[in-house]
Design an enzyme around this catalytic site. Structure first.
Site, PDB file in Angstrom:
ATOM      1  N   TRP A 194       0.838  -1.211   0.000  1.00 43.05           N
ATOM      2  CA  TRP A 194       0.000   0.000   0.000  1.00 43.05           C
ATOM      3  C   TRP A 194       0.863   1.248   0.000  1.00 43.05           C
ATOM      4  CZ3 TRP A 194      -4.224  -1.251  -1.991  1.00 43.05           C
ATOM      5  CH2 TRP A 194      -4.891  -2.427  -1.645  1.00 43.05           C
ATOM      6  N   ASP A 228      -1.495   6.620   6.309  1.00 44.80           N
ATOM      7  CA  ASP A 228      -2.587   5.714   5.956  1.00 44.80           C
ATOM      8  C   ASP A 228      -2.767   4.764   7.138  1.00 44.80           C
ATOM      9  OD1 ASP A 228      -4.186   3.647   5.019  1.00 44.80           O
ATOM     10  OD2 ASP A 228      -2.969   3.220   3.239  1.00 44.80           O
ATOM     11  N   LYS A 257     -11.765  -1.884   6.891  1.00 44.00           N
ATOM     12  CA  LYS A 257     -10.917  -2.804   7.632  1.00 44.00           C
ATOM     13  C   LYS A 257     -11.387  -2.900   9.083  1.00 44.00           C
ATOM     14  CE  LYS A 257      -8.651  -3.134   3.873  1.00 44.00           C
ATOM     15  NZ  LYS A 257      -7.494  -2.426   3.355  1.00 44.00           N
TER      16      LYS A 257
HETATM   17  C1  LIG Z   1      -7.015  -1.978   2.049  1.00 50.46           C
HETATM   18  C2  LIG Z   1      -5.994  -0.926   2.146  1.00 50.46           C
HETATM   19  C3  LIG Z   1      -5.903   0.088   1.185  1.00 50.46           C
HETATM   20  C4  LIG Z   1      -6.786   0.140  -0.043  1.00 50.46           C
HETATM   21  O1  LIG Z   1      -8.052   0.496   0.324  1.00 50.46           O
HETATM   22  P1  LIG Z   1      -9.188   0.739  -0.775  1.00 50.46           P
HETATM   23  O2  LIG Z   1     -10.273   1.301   0.048  1.00 50.46           O
HETATM   24  O3  LIG Z   1      -9.489  -0.594  -1.380  1.00 50.46           O
HETATM   25  O4  LIG Z   1      -8.664   1.681  -1.778  1.00 50.46           O
HETATM   26  C5  LIG Z   1      -4.954   1.072   1.370  1.00 50.46           C
HETATM   27  N1  LIG Z   1      -4.135   1.063   2.432  1.00 50.46           N
HETATM   28  C6  LIG Z   1      -4.199   0.099   3.374  1.00 50.46           C
HETATM   29  C7  LIG Z   1      -3.273   0.144   4.533  1.00 50.46           C
HETATM   30  C8  LIG Z   1      -5.123  -0.916   3.255  1.00 50.46           C
HETATM   31  O5  LIG Z   1      -5.178  -1.878   4.187  1.00 50.46           O
END
Ligand SMILES: *Cc1c(COP(=O)(O)O)cnc(C)c1O
Length: 360
Positions: free
Chosen positions: A101, A171, A195
């Site tokens: 990511w 993030d 998540k």
């Molecule tokens: C799942 C995830 C993403 C991507 O998320 P989307 O909503 O599918 O774009 C980005 N960063 C992390 C840390 C993730 O776990």
């Protein structure tokens, strides 16, 4: 009705209480004769839903007044572009690459300016967090970017990088609300909610006000301007109404549980059960350097692909779903987010013990 133990990395398990409440309110939300899905986002009823959600999130995370909370769409992945578009005033930013990511965000930033890789753990398949206490931080960086919890590899920063005064952007998709955070250490905290918070379709961006300006890169679409969403309290266009409503319920559930300090203790306890087992197992092994282990995503392997597949299959038959590791890394991964009960982890470990004996 029968529910499984769902170890999915995302979309993932939600608190049963929240699901039941949403089910009860499905046909008639508190006497208004319609579902939250069916109501105007400009209605008084919905206004209360979104405002309460924001306030509860502010309470949980102790978000200071000089930070805005934005409820957006496009997933975390869209923020990979929105962040450079809004924050790259010098067209130069630093990225710490600790997994897929972070790497995707880094690559996206290169479209808009110079993205500098400040550190990486790619040399050991992202199984650790690099030492970020004294990085070489160029003076003209607009920000330093991290992925705080690496969902796929199961690592987490235990201390934030020393950004030497540069704005930190994080993030936190897979560790959102898993423990208390000091919001003031960040310029931007953001994550997809699917998540650890709610249904897919909502991304929450918590951003310090001075970073919200009209001075964005030329060509930035209106919908990607933080200022547009901030000025309109996340109601510039139709927000993901139902998703925000569920997030709001999860915030209330978290408050009822005792807040983020309590969640952290619960999460430590849960993760410990699994890591302790992995550390003494003769069959299963954790794949991450111990000091960098995530409380949320726990990858492990047997070292034998066939045995891994057998485990995943038999676990599924026994009611433990989604234990297959990410398609890019193989093995297994148990995601044990806030809503995973301790009992689910205990039962998983009991099942792993049994599997170990049977396959010794
Ligand atoms: C799942 C995830 C993403 C991507 O998320 P989307 O909503 O599918 O774009 C980005 N960063 C992390 C840390 C993730 O776990």
């Amino acid at each position: 009705m029968s529910r499984v133990y769902n170890f999915s990395a995302g979309p993932a398990v939600l608190p049963e209480e929240v699901l039941k409440e949403a089910a009860d309110e499905m046909m008639d939300y508190r006497g208004c004769g319609m579902s939250v899905m069916e109501m105007s986002h400009r209605s008084k009823v919905y206004d209360t839903i979104i405002k309460e959600a924001e306030q509860d999130l502010r309470d949980l995370m102790k978000i200071p007044d000089n930070y805005k909370v934005l409820f957006l769409q496009g997933g975390a992945s869209q923020q990979f572009a929105a962040i450079p578009m809004n924050l790259m005033k010098n067209r130069k930013a630093g990225y710490i690459v600790t997994g897929q990511w972070a790497k995707k965000a880094y690559q996206e930033a290169k479209i808009y300016g110079e993205a500098v890789e400040l550190a990486s753990s790619a040399d050991q398949t992202f199984s650790y967090i690099p030492d970020c206490s004294d990085l070489d931080i160029p003076d003209d960086l607009d920000y330093v970017y991290i992925c705080e919890n690496n969902t796929i590899y199961g690592t987490k920063y235990k201390t934030l990088p020393n950004t030497k005064g540069k704005t930190l952007v994080a993030d936190v998709s897979s560790c959102f609300l898993s423990e208390p955070v000091d919001v003031e250490k960040y310029g931007v905290i953001y994550g997809g909610v699917q998540k650890n918070i709610g249904p897919a379709g909502v991304v929450i961006v918590i951003i310090r006000e001075d970073l919200i300006t009209d001075d964005v890169l030329p060509g930035t679409p209106t919908m990607l301007k933080y200022k547009i969403h901030a000025d309109n309290d996340s109601l510039y266009n139709t927000p993901p109404c139902y998703g925000i409503y569920i997030c709001g319920k999860v915030f209330k559930w978290l408050k009822k549980m005792g807040g983020l300090e309590v969640m952290k203790q619960r999460n430590i306890e849960k993760a410990q059960i699994l890591y302790d087992f992995l550390d003494q197992s003769s069959l299963f092994k954790g794949t991450v350097r111990k000091e960098d282990r995530s409380l949320m995503n726990v990858p492990f392997v047997t070292g034998n692909d066939e045995l891994d597949a057998k485990f995943v299959k038999e676990a599924k038959e026994a009611g433990f779903e989604n234990l297959k590791g990410h398609r890019t890394v193989g093995g297994m991964r148990a995601s044990i987010y806030n809503a995973m009960p301790k009992e689910g982890v205990e039962k998983l470990v009991a099942f792993m013990k049994k599997f170990e004996e049977e396959n010794a």
